[in-house]
Write an enzyme that holds these catalytic residues in place. Sequence first.
Site, short mmCIF file in Angstrom:
data_model
loop_
_atom_site.label_atom_id
_atom_site.label_comp_id
_atom_site.label_asym_id
_atom_site.label_seq_id
_atom_site.Cartn_x
_atom_site.Cartn_y
_atom_site.Cartn_z
CG HIS A 150 -73.60 43.50 -23.03
ND1 HIS A 150 -72.94 42.42 -23.59
CD2 HIS A 150 -73.51 43.32 -21.69
CE1 HIS A 150 -72.48 41.64 -22.64
NE2 HIS A 150 -72.82 42.16 -21.47
CB SER A 163 -71.37 43.53 -19.15
OG SER A 163 -70.71 42.36 -18.72
#
Length: 303
Positions: free
Chosen positions: A254, A208
């Site tokens: 993230h 991610s």
Amino acid sequence: MDQAPGSPQGPQNQGPSEARELPVCYRHPDRETGIRCTRCERPICPECMVDASVGFQCPECVRTGSGTGHAPAASRPRTLAGGAVTADPRLLTKILIGVNLGVFLLQMSLGDTFTNHFELVGRASFSISGPLEGVAEGQWYRLLTAMFLHGSYIHILFNMLSLWWIGGPLESALGRARYLALYFVSGLAGSALTYLIAAPNLPSLGASGAIFGLFGATAVLMRRLRYDMRPVIALLVINLIFTFGWSNIAWQAHIGGLVGGVVVGYAMVHAPRERRALVQYGVCALVLAAVVVMTLLRTAQLT
């Protein structure tokens, strides 16, 4: 007076549509064009023409260096970021997806022992009497290997679909070397921020961070090209809502990947042409230096 079908007709009596009919692109027969290659004089559409010092040239003449007096590589078509145009603009994206899937199959086959050895953890013991392991114990490779691990079928499915949708067009726009640099630098930035902020015994894994870096670079690219920003912003907001609203998600990865992707992406698409490679890879080096600094700071805190 209208002329009968059998009447003699000279060129001066040709209809306007016939007189103005344009040739079609030699690579795209469905597209009319009034532009020809300055070397071979084949008709080329705007998608096929390559800007040259004099006029426009077709891709074949540029690749072969026909009539230039120098090596073919010197005239190779370039992407917006200065990368080489390739036959398969999604090759690295396919390889990255394949590597992620292959590692996930190893996880499923070998179990937690394999995952525990490569996931991102600051400093922890995986058993009551086991030794301390993690980045703080010198296992820096976990910052990289965690980028290719996933915790479930849903996890890898969502990440690989995102990688295909976002990564493919971005690889085509940047070129392979710059795309690969963006992917790994963003992923490492996400891993470093996770290591710096998250609890040291809390494991983290997934692609991610790198994918959020691709999101950030895509937003920069679309702004550079003056495209409609609303679709990518909406998609990014949705992902951020999941990031902060869903449990068991390492939001640090993230955010770190997103910031790294925006910084590197800006350098990729806005670097001045005369020193483009220096600026692009120099910024990558600066972000990697920040990764090293964050890792050293956190290690000093934990040891």
